[in-house]
Design a protein around this motif. Sequence first.
Motif, PDB file in Angstrom:
ATOM      1  N   THR A 118       0.815  -1.206   0.000  1.00 19.77           N
ATOM      2  CA  THR A 118       0.000   0.000   0.000  1.00 19.77           C
ATOM      3  C   THR A 118       0.853   1.262   0.000  1.00 19.77           C
ATOM      4  O   THR A 118       0.762   2.098  -0.899  1.00 19.77           O
ATOM      5  CB  THR A 118      -0.944   0.016   1.225  1.00 19.77           C
ATOM      6  N   HIS A 119       1.716   1.396   1.014  1.00 18.44           N
ATOM      7  CA  HIS A 119       2.457   2.642   1.189  1.00 18.44           C
ATOM      8  C   HIS A 119       3.881   2.604   0.643  1.00 18.44           C
ATOM      9  O   HIS A 119       4.572   3.630   0.682  1.00 18.44           O
ATOM     10  CB  HIS A 119       2.483   3.020   2.668  1.00 18.44           C
ATOM     11  N   ASN A 120       4.313   1.441   0.148  1.00 16.72           N
ATOM     12  CA  ASN A 120       5.667   1.327  -0.411  1.00 16.72           C
ATOM     13  C   ASN A 120       6.713   1.834   0.585  1.00 16.72           C
ATOM     14  O   ASN A 120       7.691   2.472   0.217  1.00 16.72           O
ATOM     15  CB  ASN A 120       5.767   2.111  -1.720  1.00 16.72           C
TER      16      ASN A 120
ATOM     17  N   SER B  32       9.995  -1.606  -6.729  1.00 14.21           N
ATOM     18  CA  SER B  32       8.901  -1.646  -5.770  1.00 14.21           C
ATOM     19  C   SER B  32       8.039  -0.406  -5.952  1.00 14.21           C
ATOM     20  O   SER B  32       8.489   0.608  -6.485  1.00 14.21           O
ATOM     21  CB  SER B  32       9.424  -1.722  -4.332  1.00 14.21           C
ATOM     22  N   ALA B  33       6.791  -0.493  -5.494  1.00 12.14           N
ATOM     23  CA  ALA B  33       5.855   0.620  -5.652  1.00 12.14           C
ATOM     24  C   ALA B  33       4.727   0.468  -4.652  1.00 12.14           C
ATOM     25  O   ALA B  33       4.590  -0.562  -3.984  1.00 12.14           O
ATOM     26  CB  ALA B  33       5.308   0.661  -7.074  1.00 12.14           C
ATOM     27  N   GLY B  34       3.891   1.513  -4.569  1.00 13.07           N
ATOM     28  CA  GLY B  34       2.745   1.489  -3.670  1.00 13.07           C
ATOM     29  C   GLY B  34       1.492   1.957  -4.371  1.00 13.07           C
ATOM     30  O   GLY B  34       1.548   2.673  -5.372  1.00 13.07           O
ATOM     31  N   THR B  35       0.344   1.565  -3.842  1.00 14.22           N
ATOM     32  CA  THR B  35      -0.927   2.063  -4.363  1.00 14.22           C
ATOM     33  C   THR B  35      -1.273   3.415  -3.738  1.00 14.22           C
ATOM     34  O   THR B  35      -1.991   4.210  -4.343  1.00 14.22           O
ATOM     35  CB  THR B  35      -2.052   1.058  -4.076  1.00 14.22           C
ATOM     36  N   GLU B  36      -0.761   3.658  -2.533  1.00 15.62           N
ATOM     37  CA  GLU B  36      -0.922   4.948  -1.847  1.00 15.62           C
ATOM     38  C   GLU B  36       0.409   5.271  -1.155  1.00 15.62           C
ATOM     39  O   GLU B  36       0.529   5.144   0.059  1.00 15.62           O
ATOM     40  CB  GLU B  36      -2.059   4.884  -0.823  1.00 15.62           C
TER      41      GLU B  36
ATOM     42  N   ALA C 154      16.770   4.243  -2.063  1.00 14.75           N
ATOM     43  CA  ALA C 154      15.388   4.010  -2.457  1.00 14.75           C
ATOM     44  C   ALA C 154      14.464   5.123  -1.984  1.00 14.75           C
ATOM     45  O   ALA C 154      14.708   5.778  -0.980  1.00 14.75           O
ATOM     46  CB  ALA C 154      14.923   2.666  -1.883  1.00 14.75           C
ATOM     47  N   ARG C 155      13.395   5.315  -2.745  1.00  8.55           N
ATOM     48  CA  ARG C 155      12.348   6.269  -2.380  1.00  8.55           C
ATOM     49  C   ARG C 155      11.005   5.601  -2.640  1.00  8.55           C
ATOM     50  O   ARG C 155      10.936   4.571  -3.320  1.00  8.55           O
ATOM     51  CB  ARG C 155      12.463   7.547  -3.221  1.00  8.55           C
ATOM     52  N   THR C 156       9.952   6.184  -2.109  1.00  8.54           N
ATOM     53  CA  THR C 156       8.630   5.629  -2.375  1.00  8.54           C
ATOM     54  C   THR C 156       8.146   6.085  -3.751  1.00  8.54           C
ATOM     55  O   THR C 156       8.522   7.147  -4.234  1.00  8.54           O
ATOM     56  CB  THR C 156       7.625   6.065  -1.296  1.00  8.54           C
ATOM     57  N   ALA C 157       7.308   5.262  -4.369  1.00  9.13           N
ATOM     58  CA  ALA C 157       6.817   5.575  -5.714  1.00  9.13           C
ATOM     59  C   ALA C 157       5.433   4.970  -5.909  1.00  9.13           C
ATOM     60  O   ALA C 157       5.087   3.947  -5.289  1.00  9.13           O
ATOM     61  CB  ALA C 157       7.770   5.030  -6.768  1.00  9.13           C
TER      62      ALA C 157
END
Length: 223
Positions: A97-99, A120-124, A147-150
Amino acid sequence: MDERAQRHAALGEPARLAIIDRLLLGDASPSELGQELDLSSNLLAHHLKLLEQVGLIERSRSEGDRRRTYLRLRVETLADTMPTPLRTAPRVVFVCTHNSARSHLAAALWKRHSTVPTASAGTEPAQRIHPRAVATARKHGLSLAPARTAHIDETLHPDDLVVAVCDNAHEQLGPRLPDRLHWSVPDPTRTGTDDAFADALSDLADRIDRLAPAVRPPGGSDD
C-alpha cells in the motif's frame, strides 16, 4: 509416515493438485481459486477442507477487507516433492500500500537471489520509507538506499510480474493486473516493533526463495 501418506493421498486428485500448484508461488482467496480453476463453491470447499486436514494449507484473515480470508501453502509440509512452476518476466515489481516497508524489503531480498531486475511501488505511497524497515534491512546485510517511495502508475512497465505483498494492495488492484501474485504478509508498521519487521522479512525471504528460481527473463535464463 502416516501423515506423509495422508498428504500424498490428498494430492492424488487433479483439482487438489491444481490448488497446490496455484498456491506454491502466491496466496489466494477461495473465490479467486474457484474462478481461476473453474471449481464450484461446494466442490472447492470440499477440496480445501481435505487439504487443511492434512496440513498442506492454512487460512488467514485479510488485513484489508476483514470479510476475506486468504489461503496460504504450508510449504514446509511439501519438502521437495513438488515441482516449481516457471514464469517469464523482464522485471519483478513488489507492491504494497504505502511502499514504505514490505515492498522495499522484498526488492532488496530479490536482488540477492536473482539477476532478473526488480522494483517496488505502492498504491498509496507514503512520503518516506519506514525507519525500522531501513534498520531491519541493514541488520540483515541489505541496503534500501537510495530508495524512495513511488506510485505503481509511475513504476509499472508492460509485462512486469507484479507481486502484491499485502492484502490492501491486492484488493485495491482488483482485476487491473489479473496475472499478479499475492503474498499475504502481515503489515509490520501496525505494531512497529523490531520483531514485526523481522517476521515480515523472514516471511518475504522464504517466499522469494521459492519464487526466484521460477522466474526467468524472456528468451533466456538468470544464471
